[in-house]
Design an enzyme around this catalytic site. Structure first.
Site, PDB file in Angstrom:
ATOM      1  CB  SER A  24       3.106  -7.039   0.137  1.00  0.00           C
ATOM      2  OG  SER A  24       2.284  -6.980   1.465  1.00  0.00           O
TER       3      SER A  24
ATOM      4  CD  GLN B  40      -1.942 -11.411  -4.668  1.00  0.00           C
ATOM      5  OE1 GLN B  40      -1.575 -12.566  -4.390  1.00  0.00           O
ATOM      6  NE2 GLN B  40      -2.701 -10.664  -3.744  1.00  0.00           N
TER       7      GLN B  40
ATOM      8  CG  HIS C 264       1.212  -9.588   4.170  1.00  0.00           C
ATOM      9  ND1 HIS C 264      -0.175 -10.062   4.246  1.00  0.00           N
ATOM     10  CD2 HIS C 264       1.290  -8.417   3.695  1.00  0.00           C
ATOM     11  CE1 HIS C 264      -0.714  -9.221   3.597  1.00  0.00           C
ATOM     12  NE2 HIS C 264       0.020  -8.110   3.250  1.00  0.00           N
TER      13      HIS C 264
ATOM     14  CB  THR D 290      -0.845   0.272   1.192  1.00  0.00           C
ATOM     15  OG1 THR D 290      -1.753  -1.032   1.123  1.00  0.00           O
ATOM     16  CG2 THR D 290      -1.814   1.190   1.341  1.00  0.00           C
TER      17      THR D 290
ATOM     18  CB  THR E 113      14.047   3.924  13.752  1.00  0.00           C
ATOM     19  OG1 THR E 113      14.483   4.995  14.600  1.00  0.00           O
ATOM     20  CG2 THR E 113      15.207   2.652  14.107  1.00  0.00           C
TER      21      THR E 113
ATOM     22  CB  CYS F 268      -8.139  -4.551   0.408  1.00  0.00           C
ATOM     23  SG  CYS F 268      -6.773  -5.582   0.535  1.00  0.00           S
TER      24      CYS F 268
ATOM     25  CG  ASN G  76      -5.942  -7.885  -5.799  1.00  0.00           C
ATOM     26  OD1 ASN G  76      -6.025  -7.174  -6.735  1.00  0.00           O
ATOM     27  ND2 ASN G  76      -6.943  -7.954  -4.759  1.00  0.00           N
TER      28      ASN G  76
HETATM   29  N1  PMP Z   1      -1.662  -4.790  -4.284  1.00  0.00           N
HETATM   30  C1  PMP Z   1      -2.404  -6.078  -4.265  1.00  0.00           C
HETATM   31  C2  PMP Z   1      -2.605  -6.617  -5.651  1.00  0.00           C
HETATM   32  C3  PMP Z   1      -2.628  -6.728  -3.264  1.00  0.00           C
HETATM   33  O1  PMP Z   1      -3.065  -8.019  -3.399  1.00  0.00           O
HETATM   34  C4  PMP Z   1      -2.386  -6.040  -1.647  1.00  0.00           C
HETATM   35  C5  PMP Z   1      -2.850  -6.930  -0.680  1.00  0.00           C
HETATM   36  N2  PMP Z   1      -4.425  -7.213  -0.769  1.00  0.00           N
HETATM   37  C6  PMP Z   1      -1.699  -4.813  -1.712  1.00  0.00           C
HETATM   38  C7  PMP Z   1      -1.601  -4.246  -2.802  1.00  0.00           C
HETATM   39  C8  PMP Z   1      -1.595  -4.176  -0.357  1.00  0.00           C
HETATM   40  O2  PMP Z   1      -0.680  -4.863   0.251  1.00  0.00           O
HETATM   41  P1  PMP Z   1      -0.181  -4.422   1.793  1.00  0.00           P
HETATM   42  O3  PMP Z   1      -0.861  -5.531   2.588  1.00  0.00           O
HETATM   43  O4  PMP Z   1       1.206  -4.822   1.845  1.00  0.00           O
HETATM   44  O5  PMP Z   1      -0.472  -3.164   1.925  1.00  0.00           O
END
Ligand code: PMP
Length: 380
Positions: A199, A180, A201, A71, A237, A324, A151
């Site tokens: 990202s 993705q 995670h 994001t 930091t 999201c 996504n």
């Molecule tokens: N872009 C895409 C295509 C995603 O799938 C996501 C996560 N759903 C994000 C951006 C946002 O990622 P983050 O959780 O690291 O902010």
């Protein structure tokens, strides 16, 4: 449990957690401190930075900024480039199927006076048509932003062809939300885009960490002011433990890529076979040739939220649209952009796969879905 929501997030990989913990406990110095202990942290940060660039094969062409996630990376890429290069022109081209973390910054930029063009998605391929992009590009275009893999549907953007088109527009940068896409079998080299958001995670790194890779000549304006960390583009930091954990996780994801594709493809093919044999109940939204890790379909006679809940009660976790936006109970903007009807876009289920899944998950899912289709009363 059957976890079919890997596109939403993955657990932290054990080795990444260990790297995080050992760095946090033993080498906790501030990477900006001038003493030897601080300098050790600074060296670890640079090792992680170079290591990630090397894994992505872009160490010669790009640099890397550690951020809080995709994001932030998308916000910095879009607002930062638009504001820094506004004297070159004001047109920005993207698609209506991008993630909210691209669409919302673009809305903000439109309010600042940028001419934002959102291309529609093709119903069959789920991605933009190159001729639409060609028609929208002009000499005032400073930025094109197109995600690598959608996504929700798994549609793959032909970034290499996009790049070819942009050859005639040397003042225009290409940004790609690669969230993705990392080590998911994409056929093109990652260095195609001038800016890449990722990202951690999504590949087993820590939540709240991500990065933006930028070609060496791209100089965005900062979104925040503070200390000079991350080239002054992300003051604060440095989170060295997360950087090291992300590097570790990305390396493991790369090593597992082939096996992950094999397993995801097999699970997807089985479920797709079932869905396609029941066209009266299901409409498959994922395009042919899309990512093996994503499968999106609409329910013709049931509410997606009801089916998602019924699956959840059986320990099967799926998404309605993307994590999201699913809580807002809105139709999927991606499916609307592909020309799907509002009802179809409102009743979509997204399955996403990873090595957390076993082959047997496919028949188990199919049999649970079949039961649910019989049990729940038609609600549309
Ligand atoms: N872009 C895409 C295509 C995603 O799938 C996501 C996560 N759903 C994000 C951006 C946002 O990622 P983050 O959780 O690291 O902010």
């Amino acid at each position: 449990m059957i976890y079919f929501d890997s596109a939403a997030t993955l657990p932290l990989r054990k080795e990444a957690g260990e790297a995080y913990l050992s760095e946090s406990l033993a080498h906790f110095g501030n990477a900006n401190s001038p003493h030897a202990f601080g300098r050790e942290s600074a060296r670890s940060l640079e090792r992680a930075r170079k290591g990630i660039l090397r894994l992505l094969g872009i160490e010669g062409t790009h640099r890397l900024l550690f951020l809080s996630g995709a994001t932030e990376a998308n916000n910095l890429a879009l607002k930062g480039v638009a504001r820094a290069y506004r004297s070159r022109g004001k047109r920005i081209i993207s698609s209506s199927g991008e993630h909210e973390s691209v669409l919302e910054p673009l809305k903000a930029l439109a309010k600042e006076g940028f001419d934002v063009v959102l291309l529609p998605l093709d119903a069959a391929t789920g991605t933009i048509r190159l001729e639409d992009l060609g028609a929208a590009l002009d000499e005032r275009t400073i930025l094109v932003s197109l995600m690598a893999v959608n996504n929700e549907t798994g549609a793959i953007t032909p970034l290499q062809e996009v790049c070819e088109l942009l050859r005639g527009h040397p003042k225009c940068y290409l940004h790609s939300d690669f969230t993705q896409g990392a080590f998911k079998g994409l056929p093109y080299p990652y260095g195609t885009a001038d800016l890449l958001s990722m990202s951690a995670h999504k590949f087993g790194g820590p939540k709240g960490t991500g990065f933006l890779a930028l070609r060496k000549d791209v100089l965005p304006s900062p979104l925040m002011e503070g200390g000079g960390q991350e080239e002054g583009l992300r003051p604060g930091t440095s989170d060295v433990p997360s950087a090291l954990a992300s590097w570790k996780a990305l390396g493991l994801a790369k090593g597992e890529e082939k096996e992950a594709i094999r397993r995801a493809s097999s699970i997807k093919a089985k479920i797709l076979g079932y869905l396609s044999s029941r066209p009266e109940d299901f409409l498959v939204n994922s395009p042919e040739g899309g990512s093996p890790f994503l499968l999106d379909f609409s329910l013709r006679h049931k509410k997606a939220s009801v089916v998602e809940e019924a699956l959840s009660l059986r320990g099967i976790y799926v998404s309605t649209t993307s994590a999201c936006s699913s809580r807002r109970d809105l139709p999927s903007h991606v499916l609307l952009a592909m020309g799907r009807k509002e009802e179809e876009a409102r009743n979509a289920i997204r399955l996403s796969f990873s090595l957390l899944n076993e082959e047997e998950d496919a028949p188990k899912f199919i049999s649970a879905l079949e039961d649910i289709m019989k049990e729940t009363i038609d609600s549309l």
